[in-house]
Enzyme design. Structure first.
Site, PDB file in Angstrom:
ATOM      1  N   ASP A 219       0.814  -1.208   0.000  1.00  0.00           N
ATOM      2  CA  ASP A 219       0.000   0.000   0.000  1.00  0.00           C
ATOM      3  C   ASP A 219       0.849   1.260   0.000  1.00  0.00           C
ATOM      4  O   ASP A 219       2.001   1.260   0.438  1.00  0.00           O
ATOM      5  CB  ASP A 219      -0.888   0.041   1.262  1.00  0.00           C
ATOM      6  N   ASP A 220       0.247   2.355  -0.473  1.00  0.00           N
ATOM      7  CA  ASP A 220       0.672   3.744  -0.259  1.00  0.00           C
ATOM      8  C   ASP A 220       1.682   4.279  -1.255  1.00  0.00           C
ATOM      9  O   ASP A 220       2.009   5.461  -1.218  1.00  0.00           O
ATOM     10  CB  ASP A 220       1.210   3.974   1.159  1.00  0.00           C
ATOM     11  N   HIS A 379       3.646  -2.345   3.111  1.00  0.00           N
ATOM     12  CA  HIS A 379       3.747  -1.023   2.497  1.00  0.00           C
ATOM     13  C   HIS A 379       5.054  -0.838   1.753  1.00  0.00           C
ATOM     14  O   HIS A 379       6.090  -1.373   2.168  1.00  0.00           O
ATOM     15  CB  HIS A 379       3.611   0.067   3.572  1.00  0.00           C
TER      16      HIS A 379
END
Length: 477
Positions: A219-220, A379
């Site tokens: 993610d991100d 992440h």
């Protein structure tokens, strides 16, 4: 525990510093990423820190310790902390005990492969060619890392996608947290609110159907150190699903292109990474719409899956997402609690890297108890989280006994590669919007699910113990 507003502020501030300090658009000729394409085609420790760790989502629910009867991971935390073979030296990853907030930054990696406009991915039949090279103009986009305004013509157009869909009349939460809105938390089951109790709907993807299969996702990003992760995934022939933030997409378009062309899957993770249940309908549409638009402008394709920041989703958010053609994906809740690696806690300075790795080993042990596969939260936003993945967590899964099968989420759901994007999907049915019959993923301790449909398994009533633990879950990026 880091309060959600403080965590969101830390997220935005760190992004601003990284974007000013680092330019990750350098090109580097090198070998083409072909391993993922072939695979796709073939199958279509300080006590204080440890005390803080006890308040994280994994530890609250018990995932830092393997559940009773779960076999331990092959590699020990002590060995990893000593910088043993589990650390991957070829990727310039520091010894585990040296990875911490404030550590010196390593060299910013460059992309091994770059792609010109007009190139097409060979692993997706009928995929459109890459568009003209993306050039950022601030006049064309909302402010980075801020909830976009809702008075634009674009948002007005995207709001029409909700016409004919039953969007529940649910009042936005105060800040997306249980503690910040006790009244909403008391209605968590009625709201279908994942944050408070792990409530899901039948259309949510919460696991992989096949036992011992890890649906790998990050993610991100995209972010400056993502190329290091891409190199590792290519070397190990692993495909992953990247849930990307719109503000990062237009900041690092070449990295997004490299992800996509290498055979990884791209999905929506909103524009500003704000908790969605705290937003109005119009703001949710803007967050999803602008991110979807950014991806389409850079890649030429439109994702059909999304993940809510912090996992903060309820029946209103999922209905809007489904109406806009994006099916929600959440990380698994299995024996002991949510499968959150807590990697984001290490750059925040609230968990040590050895403690984080111990949490992850607990997740792997708990995963062996499940009748289904699983999806884990990791992440690629920070150098630290990339180093933890490349040097430790991914190697631990690959070397685990019994062995895990690492795949992207679309692969683990047995979906054709093209079904990840609107332009190439063969799915002729509209995304489901039913929010009736909410169930809690906190009870996801196993149970078989249908083999190849990709439908999210339904779980029984949540236990009082798990619900109490999840009600205290700290938010994760």
């Amino acid at each position: 525990m880091i309060a959600l507003p403080a965590l969101s502020a830390l997220f935005a501030a760190t992004l601003s510093l990284e974007l000013v300090a680092v330019n990750a658009h350098g090109t580097h000729p090198g070998r083409a990423h072909v391993h993922h394409v072939h695979k796709r085609q073939a199958t279509s420790t300080a006590a204080a820190s440890l005390s803080v760790a006890a308040t994280t989502s994994a530890n609250i629910a018990g995932t830092s310790t393997t559940s009773a009867g779960a076999p331990a991971a092959t590699n020990s935390t002590s060995a990893a902390a000593a910088g043993s073979a589990i650390g991957t030296g070829a990727y310039s990853v520091p010894p585990l005990a040296s990875i911490s907030m404030g550590m010196p930054s390593g060299a910013v990696p460059t992309l091994e492969s770059t792609y010109t406009p007009g190139a097409s991915p060979t692993y997706i039949s009928g995929a459109p060619p890459l568009p003209t090279k993306f050039v950022f103009s601030s006049a064309d986009w909302p402010e980075l890392d801020k909830v976009p305004p809702t008075d634009s013509t674009q948002v007005a157009t995207w709001m029409k996608e909700l016409d004919g869909h039953d969007i529940p009349d649910i009042t936005p939460t105060q800040d997306g947290s249980c503690a910040g809105d006790p009244a909403a938390a008391a209605q968590a089951e009625e709201r279908g609110w994942w944050t408070c109790g792990g409530w899901t709907s039948g259309n949510d993807v919460v696991s992989c159907p096949d036992k011992m299969t890890w649906g790998v996702s990050f993610d991100d990003g995209p972010a400056p150190y993502t190329p290091k992760l891409l190199e590792y995934l290519d070397d190990k022939d692993i495909s992953a699903t990247f849930f990307v933030v719109g503000s990062r997409v237009i900041s690092y378009p070449d990295i997004l292109i490299a992800e996509y062309m290498a055979g990884h899957e791209i999905a929506v993770h909103t524009w500003s990474h704000h908790p969605l249940t705290a937003l109005t309908n119009e703001q949710i549409v803007a967050e999803l719409g602008w991110t979807r638009h950014a991806i389409q402008q850079v890649l030429g394709v439109t994702p059909t899956f999304m993940r809510a920041p912090f996992g903060d989703i309820d029946n209103r958010v999922r209905a809007i997402s489904n109406a806009m053609g994006m099916r929600p994906i959440i990380w698994t809740t299995g024996p002991g609690g949510p499968f959150d690696t807590n990697d984001w806690h290490v750059p925040a300075g609230t968990v040590t890297a050895p403690a984080q790795f111990q949490i992850f080993q607990g997740l792997l042990g708990n995963a062996t108890l499940m009748d289904t596969g699983f999806i884990v939260l990791e992440h690629d936003l920070f150098e630290i989280t990339v180093d933890l993945a490349v040097g430790y967590t991914l190697d631990a899964a690959l070397n685990h006994n019994p062995a895990f099968n690492l795949e992207s989420i679309g692969q683990c759901l047995n979906l054709p590669a093209g079904n990840m994007y609107l332009e190439t999907t063969t799915n002729t049915t509209t995304t489901g919007t039913s929010t009736s019959g909410n169930s809690s993923s906190a009870a996801a301790t196993g149970g078989s699910s249908s083999g190849t449909s990709g439908a999210a398994p339904r779980f029984g009533p949540v236990s009082v113990y798990a619900l109490a633990g999840l009600a205290l879950v700290a938010f994760c990026l």
